[in-house]
Design an enzyme around this catalytic site. Structure first.
Site, PDB file in Angstrom:
ATOM      1  N   GLU A  96      10.161  13.213  -2.411  1.00 17.79           N
ATOM      2  CA  GLU A  96      11.061  12.282  -1.730  1.00 17.79           C
ATOM      3  C   GLU A  96      11.883  13.001  -0.660  1.00 17.79           C
ATOM      4  OE1 GLU A  96      11.709   9.134  -5.431  1.00 17.79           O
ATOM      5  OE2 GLU A  96      13.313  10.537  -4.905  1.00 17.79           O
ATOM      6  N   SER A 141      18.071   8.841 -13.198  1.00 18.12           N
ATOM      7  CA  SER A 141      18.812   7.590 -13.159  1.00 18.12           C
ATOM      8  C   SER A 141      20.173   7.759 -13.811  1.00 18.12           C
ATOM      9  CB  SER A 141      18.035   6.481 -13.879  1.00 18.12           C
ATOM     10  OG  SER A 141      18.810   5.305 -14.005  1.00 18.12           O
ATOM     11  N   LYS A 171      14.610   8.973 -17.539  1.00 15.56           N
ATOM     12  CA  LYS A 171      13.850   8.746 -16.304  1.00 15.56           C
ATOM     13  C   LYS A 171      13.908   9.999 -15.433  1.00 15.56           C
ATOM     14  CE  LYS A 171      13.128   5.065 -12.905  1.00 15.56           C
ATOM     15  NZ  LYS A 171      12.906   5.863 -11.698  1.00 15.56           N
ATOM     16  N   HIS A 180      -7.660   2.369   0.495  1.00 11.77           N
ATOM     17  CA  HIS A 180      -6.838   1.145   0.495  1.00 11.77           C
ATOM     18  C   HIS A 180      -6.018   1.021  -0.793  1.00 11.77           C
ATOM     19  CE1 HIS A 180      -9.073  -0.535   4.001  1.00 11.77           C
ATOM     20  NE2 HIS A 180     -10.081   0.114   3.452  1.00 11.77           N
TER      21      HIS A 180
END
Length: 459
Positions: free
Chosen positions: A325, A312, A318, A182
């Site tokens: 992805e 970014s 970043k 969870h």
């Protein structure tokens, strides 16, 4: 641009002078300006090989003269070696549902080239399409292209992904981390157990896909218009599969029932379902990688994926998990393709399915992108990620859920009291358990040892 005059059963029309195709292809180009997407190269390749196998079968059955078979072999190899091959096959995927337009496109291109090679006119229907119909050759090409793509691309990619995960698991078998259910802290697991689960998923998916190879190898060629085999030699199916097997070095055989393989595409639907299952596994693994890589300061920060590109346009430094992805997007596309194939698969009205181009395009796209992203995951994510041991060990030993190991000794209620106090006071579970139980330091250390807990079972 110069034009030339061509004709078919519906009349005359002009086409570019250098076009290899003929009138029926030209009509289809005009009729279907829908998406700009053609059937993929892998399908056209399979269709051309099927045309060559048909010609060789007809030569063997004395339905065609040997020079025609020889010329077919020459021009098919010429087309397959041509980097610009697809310019000769321009018809949109959203065309007639039987893909008759694409079948005739192939017939016309081959007729032009064979006629040039022989120095005599060869008819696209009477010679190139001899013993065939769009209704049996297109379903055959779907199976041929899918099986070759599975054998030559997808299964090797999955083997690489499986082995890469296995190798990484072996490298990390001494590292215990916090398990999660969870998305919440749970009992400890070892990295090799986590990765072993991934490897098992990929192995299971690969095995299920392999299980469909025998069905894909069954071809309806020889059924012609409705499955009865009208206008073809009674031994055409067997000869066709024999010649095709030699050309592709992959074993094909006549379908057990020609009618079912022409009226339905249940095997393609089944394969798409297994590809969807693989997509689910790919997405699960990719999201695990993303979560473990999250941070690096405010997330889990358990691993660091290989930095591949700036993440970014505005935040310097970043770096994002771009390979997982990409894999997640591939998985989503495959799931969408499966829905389209499912709908198309039930469109077998009476003796013919009428959404065959859609099935071919989506099935082959799913195989192609899953093959490619499996290699990317293996090479640029799993093989190269590093483990942040200090971060893992710190959170592991502060995990109050370790109290689960004390429940058999102190009972659920007392264990719950210990973990609640540990959470409230942000203290190690060992300290709170020592204060609230009469267990010795030695026994507590043994019971709360995270690595020991990964082996499971009571001693």
């Amino acid at each position: 641009m110069d034009n030339k005059r061509v004709s078919d059963s519906m009349g005359d029309l002009n086409i570019p002078a250098d076009a290899l195709y003929g009138a029926q292809t030209a009509r289809a180009i005009k009729n279907f300006p829908v998406s700009g997407r053609t059937l993929p190269r892998s399908f056209i390749r399979a269709l051309l090989l099927a045309k060559l196998a048909a010609a060789e079968a007809n030569v063997a059955l004395k339905q065609l003269e040997p020079p025609i078979g020889q010329a077919m072999a020459k021009v098919v190899q010429q087309l397959l070696a041509d980097p610009q091959m697809m310019s000769h096959f321009p018809i949109d995927m959203f065309q007639t549902g039987s893909a008759t337009s694409t079948n005739m496109n192939a017939n016309e291109v081959l007729a032009t080239l064979v006629s040039t090679s022989l120095g005599t006119q060869v008819h696209p229907n009477d010679v190139i399409n001899l013993g065939q119909s769009s209704n049996d050759i297109i379903p055959s090409a779907i199976h041929i292209s899918a099986l070759l793509a599975v054998e030559q691309s997808l299964l090797p990619s999955l083997a690489l992904l499986f082995q890469t995960i296995q190798d990484k698991a072996l490298q990390l078998n001494d590292i215990t981390k916090t398990g999660r259910t969870h998305l919440m802290d749970a009992m400890p697991v070892r990295f090799d157990q986590v990765l072993g689960g991934w490897a098992s998923q990929i192995e299971q998916c690969s095995d299920m896909i392999k299980g469909l190879r025998g069905e894909l190898a069954q071809l309806p060629a020889g059924g012609t218009a409705v499955g009865t085999g009208v206008n073809t030699h009674k031994e055409f199916s067997a000869q066709f599969c024999e010649k095709l097997s030699a050309l592709t070095r992959t074993e094909f055989r006549p379908a057990d029932n020609l009618f079912s393989r022409m009226a339905s595409h249940d095997t393609a639907v089944a394969l798409s379902g297994q590809l969807k299952t693989l997509a689910v596994a790919i997405m699960k693994i990719s999201n695990d990688l993303r979560w473990m890589n999250s941070g690096p300061l405010a997330g889990l920060g358990e691993i660091s994926l290989q930095p591949l590109q700036p993440g970014s346009s505005i935040m310097p430094g970043k770096v994002n998990p771009v390979i997982p992805e990409s894999a997640c997007m591939v998985a989503a596309q495959v799931m969408g393709n499966d829905m389209a194939i499912t709908i198309a698969g039930q469109s077998g009205n009476f003796e013919l399915n009428v959404m065959q181009p859609l099935i071919a395009v989506n099935l082959l796209e799913s195989i192609d992108i899953l093959s490619n992203v499996s290699r990317l995951l293996a090479d640029k994510a799993i093989a190269s990620f590093t483990v942040n041991r200090e971060r893992i060990e710190d959170s592991l030993h502060r995990n109050p859920i370790l109290v689960t190991a004390l429940s058999p000794k102190v009972g659920y209620v007392q264990a719950a009291k210990i973990v609640k106090q540990a959470y409230q006071e942000q203290r190690p579970i060992f300290e709170v358990a020592k204060a609230l139980t009469d267990l010795s330091d030695e026994e507590l250390k043994q019971l709360l040892d995270p690595e020991r807990l990964t082996h499971g079972g009571l001693e």
